[in-house]
Design an enzyme around this catalytic site. Structure first.
Site, PDB file in Angstrom:
ATOM      1  N   LYS A  71     -10.289  -7.560   8.594  1.00 44.56           N
ATOM      2  CA  LYS A  71      -9.939  -8.664   9.491  1.00 44.56           C
ATOM      3  C   LYS A  71     -10.898  -9.819   9.266  1.00 44.56           C
ATOM      4  CE  LYS A  71      -9.104  -9.624  14.431  1.00 44.56           C
ATOM      5  NZ  LYS A  71      -9.095  -9.041  15.787  1.00 44.56           N
ATOM      6  N   SER A 147      -4.953  -9.429  18.523  1.00 49.98           N
ATOM      7  CA  SER A 147      -5.270 -10.448  17.541  1.00 49.98           C
ATOM      8  C   SER A 147      -5.348  -9.925  16.112  1.00 49.98           C
ATOM      9  CB  SER A 147      -6.594 -11.112  17.907  1.00 49.98           C
ATOM     10  OG  SER A 147      -7.657 -10.173  17.842  1.00 49.98           O
ATOM     11  N   SER A 171      -6.676  -5.619  21.023  1.00 46.50           N
ATOM     12  CA  SER A 171      -6.333  -6.290  19.763  1.00 46.50           C
ATOM     13  C   SER A 171      -6.227  -5.396  18.536  1.00 46.50           C
ATOM     14  CB  SER A 171      -7.344  -7.411  19.475  1.00 46.50           C
ATOM     15  OG  SER A 171      -7.143  -8.488  20.357  1.00 46.50           O
TER      16      SER A 171
END
Length: 472
Positions: A71, A147, A171
């Site tokens: 990420k 997210s 997330s």
């Protein structure tokens, strides 16, 4: 196709000499080049750097030669770390490895690629990224969640073997649920946050997204551990999380919070979760109704505390030391104002403003202090519940993935979709989302996620229940 394989399968092939780490990286690169344009999961990838690491990988090490996607809020030396924001996209390159990247490399893994995300991890759809939209591999007209939407989309879409994400209010678990893969948030402090760009420091936690529960357990073995560079890192022993996989769950007590099984959950989601409950009961688990009476305070509490911490954490992005710097600023105050106004997107600005407001003179006691007290009540609810049960079960998300743009003008509705995941972060507990069926929406089978929550530092039981359900 190697890109669709699990870590466990690839490790067997690597040890047997049937494939090489280079083969895996090349197959992944081919898949990314073919399908990332439609999915938008990756922001960037460095094939040459990955191949160089793959060629040096020790195939006898636990994760030897396995590429893990990252990420884009986790620092990897020499790679961009944009956090999905314009403020970091122009000229920031990470000067060091995050603690988790060091641990992955020690175990022989190859960090490969930067995954899209909601800007500074603020959002639950990955539509808030300043660098493009990510799509759900199950339906390209729908969001992948967020997210960590790029992480979930890449894993579920077979553009990654596994990925790292971060979870502040759901997330990791929510996008895993919406895309149909496995995502676990460990106990707060289990995994070092050193090198993770902070959103809300008392809530943020790194964790893996994988194709199977076994892969998540294996990655946790090598991600967890004390790090003196992170003041919140727990100095506790890391067990072998794979050791409990395959054990039966007969006699385990599973709690169903009555506050979670309410009107408003999509009927298809409710039906899938009820079927999962019956399956676990048939495996010998004891199902009990419990109460988490302060559940209704969770979302409001989170949206006071998380923005307050974000307001403080994001003050460092001032256009002076690094990041976007306005070209049209005059004096220092105008420089700060213009650089931040140009660099931050609407959702980040919304949360900074909210956080600054609740911390301001005259409102600190009314909002921030009261939210901290509410957080204690929520944590105490879980403590009482775990005196009666071993794990707690709920839907991960009350709804399947919505269409792109559907929530654009209604951020409050999007916030409420995290109603089942947020309390777990507020209490600092481990939670996993595993696929538990699909719901038919407009001719598409959309994934449903089952959330399993455990006591602090009891990831072992969470994984045991998740694996038993997955294998059934």
């Amino acid at each position: 196709m190697l890109a669709s394989s699990t870590i466990t399968t690839l490790r067997q092939q690597l040890v047997a000499g049937d494939i090489t780490p280079r083969d895996i990286v090349l197959d992944l690169a081919k898949a990314i080049e073919s399908r990332n344009t439609s999915l938008g999961a990756y922001l960037s990838w460095d094939i040459d750097a990955a191949l160089a690491e793959a060629d040096k990988a020790d195939k006898t090490s636990p994760l030897g030669g396995i590429p893990i996607a990252i990420k884009d809020n986790i620092n990897v030396t020499g790679q961009p770390c944009t956090c999905g924001s314009r403020i970091l996209a122009e000229n920031y390159t990470a000067p060091y490895d995050a603690g988790v990247i060091q641990r992955l490399r020690t175990a022989g893994a190859v960090p490969f690629g930067r995954l899209n995300m909601d800007e500074f991890a603020m959002g639950s759809s990955t539509e808030n990224s300043a660098l493009g939209v990510t799509r759900n591999p199950r339906d390209l007209e729908r969001v992948p969640g967020g997210s960590s939407g790029g992480s979930a989309s890449a894993v579920a879409g077979d553009l990654a073997i596994a990925a790292l994400g971060s979870d502040t209010g759901g997330s990791i678990r929510q996008p895993a649920a919406l895309c149909g893969c496995v995502g676990i948030k460990p106990t707060y402090g289990r995994i070092s946050r050193y090198g993770l760009v902070a959103f809300a420091s008392s809530l943020d936690q790194i964790g893996p997204l994988t194709k199977t529960v076994a892969d998540s357990a294996l990655l946790l073995n090598h991600l967890c551990g004390h790090d003196p560079r992170d003041s919140t890192s727990l100095n506790v022993e890391t067990p072998d999380f794979t050791a409990s996989l395959g054990k039966d769950i007969k006699g385990l007590r599973i709690g169903l919070p009555k506050e979670y099984y309410i009107n408003g959950i999509h009927p298809g989601v409710a039906a899938s979760v009820q079927a999962a409950i019956r399956k676990l009961e048939s495996l010998g688990a004891i199902i009990e109704e419990i109460s988490l009476p302060h559940t209704e305070l969770g979302v409001a509490t989170y949206y006071v505390l998380a923005p307050a911490e974000a307001s403080a954490n994001l003050a460092r992005f001032d256009g002076v030391r690094y990041g976007h710097r306005s070209a049209s600023a005059g004096d220092l105050m105008e420089h700060y104002t213009r650089s931040r106004s140009e660099g931050f997107g609407p959702e980040v600005k919304r949360r900074i403003l909210l956080g600054t407001y609740v911390l301001s003179s005259g409102y600190y006691d009314a909002y921030y202090i009261r939210a901290q007290k509410a957080r204690t009540l929520i944590r105490d609810d879980f403590t009482e519940a775990f005196k009666k049960v071993d794990v707690i079960l709920s839907p991960t998300s009350p709804m399947p993935a919505h269409k792109l743009g559907e929530m654009k003008d209604n951020p409050l509705a999007a916030y409420l979709e995290d109603v089942f995941t947020i309390p777990v972060n507020l209490a600092g507990l481990p939670g996993i989302s595993v696929p538990c069926g699909t719901v038919e929406v407009e001719g598409k089978a959309l994934p449903v996620g089952l959330q399993i929550v455990g006591k602090a530092l009891d990831e072992t039981t969470v994984l045991r229940v998740a694996h038993a359900f997955e294998q059934s």
